[in-house]
Scaffold this motif. Sequence first.
Motif, PDB file in Angstrom:
ATOM      1  N   LEU A  82      -4.510  -5.298   4.194  1.00  0.00           N
ATOM      2  CA  LEU A  82      -3.796  -4.019   4.140  1.00  0.00           C
ATOM      3  C   LEU A  82      -4.186  -3.290   2.866  1.00  0.00           C
ATOM      4  N   ASN A  83      -4.368  -1.975   2.960  1.00  0.00           N
ATOM      5  CA  ASN A  83      -4.740  -1.198   1.785  1.00  0.00           C
ATOM      6  C   ASN A  83      -3.959   0.113   1.736  1.00  0.00           C
ATOM      7  N   ALA A  84      -3.392   0.418   0.560  1.00  0.00           N
ATOM      8  CA  ALA A  84      -2.827   1.752   0.328  1.00  0.00           C
ATOM      9  C   ALA A  84      -3.923   2.541  -0.371  1.00  0.00           C
ATOM     10  N   GLY A  85      -4.690   3.297   0.395  1.00  0.00           N
ATOM     11  CA  GLY A  85      -5.922   3.901  -0.124  1.00  0.00           C
ATOM     12  C   GLY A  85      -5.743   5.266  -0.742  1.00  0.00           C
ATOM     13  N   LEU A  86      -4.684   5.964  -0.356  1.00  0.00           N
ATOM     14  CA  LEU A  86      -4.485   7.316  -0.875  1.00  0.00           C
ATOM     15  C   LEU A  86      -3.025   7.507  -1.242  1.00  0.00           C
ATOM     16  N   ILE A  87      -2.820   8.222  -2.347  1.00  0.00           N
ATOM     17  CA  ILE A  87      -1.447   8.587  -2.708  1.00  0.00           C
ATOM     18  C   ILE A  87      -1.474   9.995  -3.278  1.00  0.00           C
ATOM     19  N   GLY A 103      -9.668  -5.163  14.094  1.00  0.00           N
ATOM     20  CA  GLY A 103      -9.277  -3.850  14.567  1.00  0.00           C
ATOM     21  C   GLY A 103      -9.072  -2.917  13.385  1.00  0.00           C
ATOM     22  N   TYR A 104      -8.492  -1.755  13.670  1.00  0.00           N
ATOM     23  CA  TYR A 104      -8.272  -0.798  12.584  1.00  0.00           C
ATOM     24  C   TYR A 104      -7.005   0.006  12.865  1.00  0.00           C
ATOM     25  N   ALA A 105      -6.135   0.052  11.872  1.00  0.00           N
ATOM     26  CA  ALA A 105      -4.903   0.833  12.029  1.00  0.00           C
ATOM     27  C   ALA A 105      -4.674   1.681  10.788  1.00  0.00           C
ATOM     28  N   LEU A 106      -4.091   2.829  11.013  1.00  0.00           N
ATOM     29  CA  LEU A 106      -3.891   3.797   9.934  1.00  0.00           C
ATOM     30  C   LEU A 106      -2.491   4.395  10.081  1.00  0.00           C
ATOM     31  N   ALA A 107      -1.799   4.526   8.953  1.00  0.00           N
ATOM     32  CA  ALA A 107      -0.455   5.106   9.011  1.00  0.00           C
ATOM     33  C   ALA A 107      -0.205   5.977   7.788  1.00  0.00           C
ATOM     34  N   GLU A 108       0.724   6.902   7.946  1.00  0.00           N
ATOM     35  CA  GLU A 108       1.088   7.809   6.863  1.00  0.00           C
ATOM     36  C   GLU A 108       2.556   7.560   6.510  1.00  0.00           C
ATOM     37  N   ILE A 109       2.807   7.408   5.206  1.00  0.00           N
ATOM     38  CA  ILE A 109       4.177   7.234   4.736  1.00  0.00           C
ATOM     39  C   ILE A 109       4.530   8.465   3.911  1.00  0.00           C
ATOM     40  N   VAL A 110       5.625   9.111   4.245  1.00  0.00           N
ATOM     41  CA  VAL A 110       6.068  10.267   3.465  1.00  0.00           C
ATOM     42  C   VAL A 110       7.412   9.923   2.816  1.00  0.00           C
ATOM     43  N   VAL A 111       7.420   9.947   1.491  1.00  0.00           N
ATOM     44  CA  VAL A 111       8.650   9.667   0.745  1.00  0.00           C
ATOM     45  C   VAL A 111       9.235  11.022   0.323  1.00  0.00           C
ATOM     46  N   VAL A 127       2.577   5.685  12.463  1.00  0.00           N
ATOM     47  CA  VAL A 127       1.275   5.076  12.759  1.00  0.00           C
ATOM     48  C   VAL A 127       0.400   6.140  13.416  1.00  0.00           C
ATOM     49  N   LYS A 128      -0.756   6.408  12.808  1.00  0.00           N
ATOM     50  CA  LYS A 128      -1.638   7.474  13.311  1.00  0.00           C
ATOM     51  C   LYS A 128      -2.732   6.919  14.214  1.00  0.00           C
ATOM     52  N   ARG A 129      -3.058   5.649  13.997  1.00  0.00           N
ATOM     53  CA  ARG A 129      -4.167   5.075  14.752  1.00  0.00           C
ATOM     54  C   ARG A 129      -3.957   3.576  14.852  1.00  0.00           C
ATOM     55  N   LEU A 130      -4.235   3.028  16.037  1.00  0.00           N
ATOM     56  CA  LEU A 130      -4.062   1.592  16.214  1.00  0.00           C
ATOM     57  C   LEU A 130      -5.166   1.097  17.148  1.00  0.00           C
ATOM     58  N   ASP A 131      -6.343   0.835  16.578  1.00  0.00           N
ATOM     59  CA  ASP A 131      -7.473   0.355  17.376  1.00  0.00           C
ATOM     60  C   ASP A 131      -7.400  -1.167  17.445  1.00  0.00           C
ATOM     61  N   PRO A 132      -7.471  -1.696  18.658  1.00  0.00           N
ATOM     62  CA  PRO A 132      -7.342  -3.149  18.800  1.00  0.00           C
ATOM     63  C   PRO A 132      -8.541  -3.871  18.189  1.00  0.00           C
ATOM     64  N   PRO A 133      -8.368  -5.156  17.871  1.00  0.00           N
ATOM     65  CA  PRO A 133      -9.518  -5.941  17.418  1.00  0.00           C
ATOM     66  C   PRO A 133     -10.507  -6.160  18.560  1.00  0.00           C
ATOM     67  N   ILE A 148       1.704   8.463   1.093  1.00  0.00           N
ATOM     68  CA  ILE A 148       0.843   7.286   0.935  1.00  0.00           C
ATOM     69  C   ILE A 148       0.130   7.055   2.267  1.00  0.00           C
ATOM     70  N   THR A 149      -1.208   6.946   2.202  1.00  0.00           N
ATOM     71  CA  THR A 149      -1.962   6.593   3.398  1.00  0.00           C
ATOM     72  C   THR A 149      -2.257   5.102   3.343  1.00  0.00           C
ATOM     73  N   VAL A 150      -1.867   4.407   4.391  1.00  0.00           N
ATOM     74  CA  VAL A 150      -2.048   2.961   4.416  1.00  0.00           C
ATOM     75  C   VAL A 150      -2.844   2.561   5.653  1.00  0.00           C
ATOM     76  N   GLU A 151      -3.761   1.617   5.478  1.00  0.00           N
ATOM     77  CA  GLU A 151      -4.535   1.120   6.621  1.00  0.00           C
ATOM     78  C   GLU A 151      -4.440  -0.390   6.648  1.00  0.00           C
ATOM     79  N   TRP A 152      -4.622  -0.959   7.832  1.00  0.00           N
ATOM     80  CA  TRP A 152      -4.741  -2.406   7.952  1.00  0.00           C
ATOM     81  C   TRP A 152      -5.757  -2.731   9.032  1.00  0.00           C
TER      82      TRP A 152
END
Length: 366
Positions: free
Chosen positions: A227-232, A170-178, A283-289, A247-251
């Motif tokens: 899991l990847n932290a692809g953008l900061i 699947g595919y999931a995407l989230a945004e972390i704001v510090v 969590v911005k996106r949570l596509d199932p496997p 930080i943009t993180v996907e898994w």
Amino acid sequence: MTHEVEILRELVAIPSVSSLSNVPVVNCALKHLEGWHIERYPYTDAAHTAKVNVVATTARTRDAELAFICHTDTVPFEPDWADAVSGRVANGKLYGRGSCDVKGFLACVLAAVSQTDVATLKKPLAIVLTADEEIGCVGAKYLARKKALRSRHTIVGEPTGLQPVRAGKGYALAEIVVHGKEAHSAFPAQGRSAIFDAGRVLIALERVAKKLASKKNRDFDPPCTTLNAGLIRGGSAKNIIAGECRITVEWRPVPGHDPEWAAHLIREEIARLGEDFRVDFEVKRLDPPFSPSPTHHLSKLLESLSKRPATTVSFGTEAAHLPGSETVVFGPGTMAVAHQSGEHVPLADLKKCVAYFRATIDRFCK
Ligand SMILES: [Zn+2]
């Protein structure tokens, strides 16, 4: 030039990057489906661009025995890539954006049905054309919500090198704001650096990635949720204590593991950083496997035709959004050359694929 190559050159010549309307490329495909029942599902995207999904069937029904699902959009291309819409044929390959991802598949489907007398089919065959796959399977999700089609056997087009794919991550995407507090960098005590705090968040994310990796699903390579932290992005100047860092993180969740598990772990880790940390997690996106189907009629047939064993993939596909049937992802060309300049598809793959699809239609619909 063989029919599928002719069709593919036509399709590649029509730019259909996700930001553009997909109506021209859909209309081009529909020219090859005269006499089919056509249901259109139009919508306008966030930029007010006209998009359309199409369900074409050989009988007036929402229940198909066999369906081919194909997205009509492509990723963007570099403006200096001369072959992007040329469809140039050289060295046994056809070049162009979308040639393998995934207009090559569409050309094979259209060529296969043009060689089949669809009026004589005993069971309904469907071709589904979707919009906006490359920006989050928007069209497929739309059709799923509308319950536009049910199909017993579904082939989702993606460049798999003609190897049947029976499951996918699947595919999931989230945004972390510090959040920190801005101050003159000469007086750090008057502020709080969101970038320093983000550093601790990154170490916490690394711990989450390790935890995810400890739970295995050996059907996949790599055999776990990655899991990847692809953008900061943070701070506003070298001499200002950073007030914010994002930080943009996907898994990519494997089937059988809760897709929300990574989100739970991230929330836990953030909470553990302490009450003075101000961190938002969304969590911005949570596509199932795409889970393996309980039956194997279609995957067994494609295995015997292609002489390649069914496998799994670590990228997301529309298959995850179309449950309830036996689904296989399959198509000519390889993902290794997709999404880059020089994208191409071998003509030999196209030719074989047309033959496989003719055989598949005969097996399920005749
Ligand atoms: Zn694709």
